[in-house]
Design a protein around this motif. Structure first.
Motif, PDB file in Angstrom:
ATOM      1  N   LEU A   1     -36.517 -85.946 -14.399  1.00 47.73           N
ATOM      2  CA  LEU A   1     -36.356 -86.768 -15.598  1.00 47.73           C
ATOM      3  C   LEU A   1     -36.697 -88.224 -15.339  1.00 47.73           C
ATOM      4  CD1 LEU A   1     -32.926 -85.344 -16.851  1.00 47.73           C
ATOM      5  CD2 LEU A   1     -35.225 -84.601 -17.491  1.00 47.73           C
ATOM      6  N   ASP A   2     -37.010 -88.918 -16.420  1.00 47.23           N
ATOM      7  CA  ASP A   2     -37.181 -90.365 -16.362  1.00 47.23           C
ATOM      8  C   ASP A   2     -35.882 -91.079 -16.701  1.00 47.23           C
ATOM      9  OD1 ASP A   2     -39.889 -90.212 -15.684  1.00 47.23           O
ATOM     10  OD2 ASP A   2     -40.478 -90.031 -17.785  1.00 47.23           O
ATOM     11  N   ASN A   3     -35.061 -90.444 -17.550  1.00 44.16           N
ATOM     12  CA  ASN A   3     -33.811 -91.072 -17.957  1.00 44.16           C
ATOM     13  C   ASN A   3     -32.694 -90.039 -18.015  1.00 44.16           C
ATOM     14  OD1 ASN A   3     -31.896 -92.821 -18.845  1.00 44.16           O
ATOM     15  ND2 ASN A   3     -32.837 -93.279 -20.817  1.00 44.16           N
ATOM     16  N   GLU A   4     -32.424 -89.471 -19.209  1.00 46.20           N
ATOM     17  CA  GLU A   4     -31.374 -88.474 -19.321  1.00 46.20           C
ATOM     18  C   GLU A   4     -31.691 -87.506 -20.456  1.00 46.20           C
ATOM     19  OE1 GLU A   4     -27.900 -90.096 -22.222  1.00 46.20           O
ATOM     20  OE2 GLU A   4     -27.979 -91.091 -20.262  1.00 46.20           O
ATOM     21  N   ILE A   5     -31.001 -86.352 -20.418  1.00 48.65           N
ATOM     22  CA  ILE A   5     -31.141 -85.364 -21.478  1.00 48.65           C
ATOM     23  C   ILE A   5     -29.774 -84.754 -21.737  1.00 48.65           C
ATOM     24  CG2 ILE A   5     -31.768 -83.538 -19.848  1.00 48.65           C
ATOM     25  CD1 ILE A   5     -33.543 -82.353 -22.039  1.00 48.65           C
ATOM     26  N   VAL A   6     -29.486 -84.504 -23.015  1.00 44.96           N
ATOM     27  CA  VAL A   6     -28.180 -84.002 -23.431  1.00 44.96           C
ATOM     28  C   VAL A   6     -28.366 -82.703 -24.205  1.00 44.96           C
ATOM     29  CG1 VAL A   6     -26.163 -84.441 -24.901  1.00 44.96           C
ATOM     30  CG2 VAL A   6     -27.115 -86.287 -23.509  1.00 44.96           C
ATOM     31  N   TRP A   7     -27.469 -81.731 -23.961  1.00 42.86           N
ATOM     32  CA  TRP A   7     -27.439 -80.477 -24.724  1.00 42.86           C
ATOM     33  C   TRP A   7     -26.073 -80.380 -25.395  1.00 42.86           C
ATOM     34  CZ3 TRP A   7     -29.223 -80.947 -19.756  1.00 42.86           C
ATOM     35  CH2 TRP A   7     -30.567 -80.596 -19.533  1.00 42.86           C
ATOM     36  N   LEU A   8     -26.040 -80.087 -26.689  1.00 43.74           N
ATOM     37  CA  LEU A   8     -24.798 -79.945 -27.431  1.00 43.74           C
ATOM     38  C   LEU A   8     -24.669 -78.523 -27.958  1.00 43.74           C
ATOM     39  CD1 LEU A   8     -24.762 -83.311 -29.456  1.00 43.74           C
ATOM     40  CD2 LEU A   8     -23.483 -82.751 -27.374  1.00 43.74           C
ATOM     41  N   GLU A   9     -23.599 -77.858 -27.573  1.00 45.82           N
ATOM     42  CA  GLU A   9     -23.278 -76.491 -27.995  1.00 45.82           C
ATOM     43  C   GLU A   9     -24.442 -75.533 -27.767  1.00 45.82           C
ATOM     44  OE1 GLU A   9     -21.634 -76.329 -31.898  1.00 45.82           O
ATOM     45  OE2 GLU A   9     -20.012 -77.727 -31.440  1.00 45.82           O
ATOM     46  N   GLU A  10     -25.098 -75.679 -26.627  1.00 45.86           N
ATOM     47  CA  GLU A  10     -26.148 -74.749 -26.220  1.00 45.86           C
ATOM     48  C   GLU A  10     -26.213 -74.725 -24.697  1.00 45.86           C
ATOM     49  OE1 GLU A  10     -30.243 -75.938 -26.750  1.00 45.86           O
ATOM     50  OE2 GLU A  10     -29.627 -78.007 -27.169  1.00 45.86           O
ATOM     51  N   ASP A  11     -26.674 -73.597 -24.188  1.00 41.36           N
ATOM     52  CA  ASP A  11     -26.783 -73.467 -22.743  1.00 41.36           C
ATOM     53  C   ASP A  11     -27.984 -74.247 -22.232  1.00 41.36           C
ATOM     54  OD1 ASP A  11     -24.643 -71.783 -22.913  1.00 41.36           O
ATOM     55  OD2 ASP A  11     -25.776 -69.930 -22.617  1.00 41.36           O
ATOM     56  N   PRO A  12     -27.793 -75.180 -21.320  1.00 41.90           N
ATOM     57  CA  PRO A  12     -28.931 -75.938 -20.791  1.00 41.90           C
ATOM     58  C   PRO A  12     -29.819 -75.025 -19.936  1.00 41.90           C
ATOM     59  CG  PRO A  12     -26.905 -76.493 -19.616  1.00 41.90           C
ATOM     60  CD  PRO A  12     -26.504 -75.625 -20.749  1.00 41.90           C
ATOM     61  N   PRO A  13     -31.102 -74.935 -20.252  1.00 39.48           N
ATOM     62  CA  PRO A  13     -32.007 -74.039 -19.500  1.00 39.48           C
ATOM     63  C   PRO A  13     -31.985 -74.250 -17.990  1.00 39.48           C
ATOM     64  CG  PRO A  13     -33.075 -74.812 -21.487  1.00 39.48           C
ATOM     65  CD  PRO A  13     -31.796 -75.576 -21.389  1.00 39.48           C
ATOM     66  N   PRO A  14     -31.870 -75.478 -17.468  1.00 36.81           N
ATOM     67  CA  PRO A  14     -31.867 -75.636 -15.996  1.00 36.81           C
ATOM     68  C   PRO A  14     -30.678 -74.963 -15.305  1.00 36.81           C
ATOM     69  CG  PRO A  14     -32.278 -77.730 -17.095  1.00 36.81           C
ATOM     70  CD  PRO A  14     -31.827 -76.790 -18.144  1.00 36.81           C
ATOM     71  N   ALA A  15     -29.630 -74.628 -16.079  1.00 36.78           N
ATOM     72  CA  ALA A  15     -28.419 -74.081 -15.464  1.00 36.78           C
ATOM     73  C   ALA A  15     -28.120 -72.659 -15.930  1.00 36.78           C
ATOM     74  CB  ALA A  15     -27.225 -74.979 -15.789  1.00 36.78           C
ATOM     75  N   VAL A  16     -29.114 -71.975 -16.479  1.00 33.70           N
ATOM     76  CA  VAL A  16     -28.891 -70.631 -17.006  1.00 33.70           C
ATOM     77  C   VAL A  16     -28.418 -69.671 -15.919  1.00 33.70           C
ATOM     78  CG1 VAL A  16     -30.033 -68.597 -17.968  1.00 33.70           C
ATOM     79  CG2 VAL A  16     -30.432 -70.840 -18.976  1.00 33.70           C
ATOM     80  N   ASP A  17     -29.042 -69.726 -14.758  1.00 29.16           N
ATOM     81  CA  ASP A  17     -28.654 -68.821 -13.669  1.00 29.16           C
ATOM     82  C   ASP A  17     -27.212 -69.074 -13.226  1.00 29.16           C
ATOM     83  OD1 ASP A  17     -31.131 -67.675 -13.724  1.00 29.16           O
ATOM     84  OD2 ASP A  17     -31.927 -68.818 -12.021  1.00 29.16           O
ATOM     85  N   ALA A  18     -26.829 -70.344 -13.116  1.00 29.41           N
ATOM     86  CA  ALA A  18     -25.466 -70.680 -12.704  1.00 29.41           C
ATOM     87  C   ALA A  18     -24.453 -70.252 -13.761  1.00 29.41           C
ATOM     88  CB  ALA A  18     -25.350 -72.178 -12.435  1.00 29.41           C
TER      89      ALA A  18
END
Length: 286
Positions: free
Chosen positions: A260-277
């Motif tokens: 990332l260059d800054n930040e990204i937020v997910w609200l009431e959804e599964d963040p794709p980078p952490a699906v396996d975890a």
């Protein structure tokens, strides 16, 4: 050696079995030992056969005594070869017992008990009802030139309410990047409107400092003070120090921040980078 005859009895070939077991000098020592050692068979063809047979019969203590006695017999034999005198067999047998006792006492004195701090949380566990669990973690990139922070807020069912991945700046050490990640996670939870949380991180030092909430004069003192001020803004907050295995989602987000260059937020959804975890956590819950 001029010949292969036993240097003590001068009757049989000096094999390992003869020296340590069947020689008259050795048998005198064994005669003063424990009954089970005295009564072991004498028809063995070699020392390996003797040891194999004893292994099936002796207790741990008797087994240790057997080897100590063998060492004493060998030592006494070498003493005689070099001009010394073979000690009385009963004395050698008693020395073997004394050596075993000394060894046992030394082992007990060297034993370091493992402190019991209660069960260590190995997998992510849901928070109590009405509470939300805030997990945070960090990652360092390029030998500390850059860093990343990850945070995730979940309810008692394990559903993701909010998640964050942020790219940070340079850091000096693991404590600094962890405490920065904690402050960012608390700011994120406040901005998202959560008031009752359980805060979890996997750095024992940082979690201890946060929980104690005592003045800190180190270079990170101001950041800790920010964390305590942020914590005071929640209606209810508690703390857990966990292992990395229970912090997989936040760790995945922190590592993703490298892209990332800054930040990204997910609200009431599964963040794709952490699906396996997330999938791994849910498998333990089910």
């Amino acid at each position: 050696m001029e010949n292969a005859r036993c240097c003590l009895c001068h009757q049989e070939t000096e094999t390992v079995l003869h020296v340590l077991w069947s020689c008259g000098a050795a048998q005198d020592v064994w005669a003063g030992s424990l009954g089970r050692l005295q009564k072991s068979g004498t028809a063995q063809n070699d020392f390996l056969q003797l040891v194999t047979g004893l292994l099936m019969k002796l207790s741990d203590e008797e087994w240790n005594l057997f080897w100590i006695t063998c060492w004493l017999i060998w030592h006494q034999r070498n003493t005689v070869i070099h001009g010394g005198v073979f000690q009385h067999p009963s004395r050698s047998a008693q020395r073997a017992v004394d050596y075993l006792k000394e060894y046992s006492i030394a082992q007990d004195s060297l034993h370091v008990p493992i402190p019991n701090h209660g069960p260590v949380q190995q997998t992510w566990q849901p928070p109590p009802e009405t509470f939300f669990k805030l997990n945070f973690d960090d990652a360092c990139f390029d030998e500390g030139v850059a860093s990343g922070y990850g945070a995730v807020i979940r309810n008692e069912k394990g559903d993701v309410m909010a998640a964050l991945a942020v790219r940070g700046g340079a850091v000096r050490d693991s404590e600094e990047v962890e405490v920065m990640a904690c402050r960012k996670a608390l700011e994120f939870a406040i901005d998202a409107g959560f008031t009752e949380i359980v805060l979890e991180g996997d750095n024992a030092l940082v979690m201890k400092m946060i929980t104690q909430a005592q003045p800190d004069l180190s270079r990170l003192g101001l950041i800790y003070e920010d964390i305590w001020c942020l914590a005071a803004g929640f209606r209810s907050i508690s703390y857990n120090c966990i292992r990395r295995s229970a912090n997989g989602v936040a760790h995945s987000l922190a590592r993703f921040a490298r892209l990332l260059d800054n930040e990204i937020v997910w609200l009431e959804e599964d963040p794709p980078p952490a699906v396996d975890a997330l999938y791994l956590d849910s498998s333990f819950l089910n």
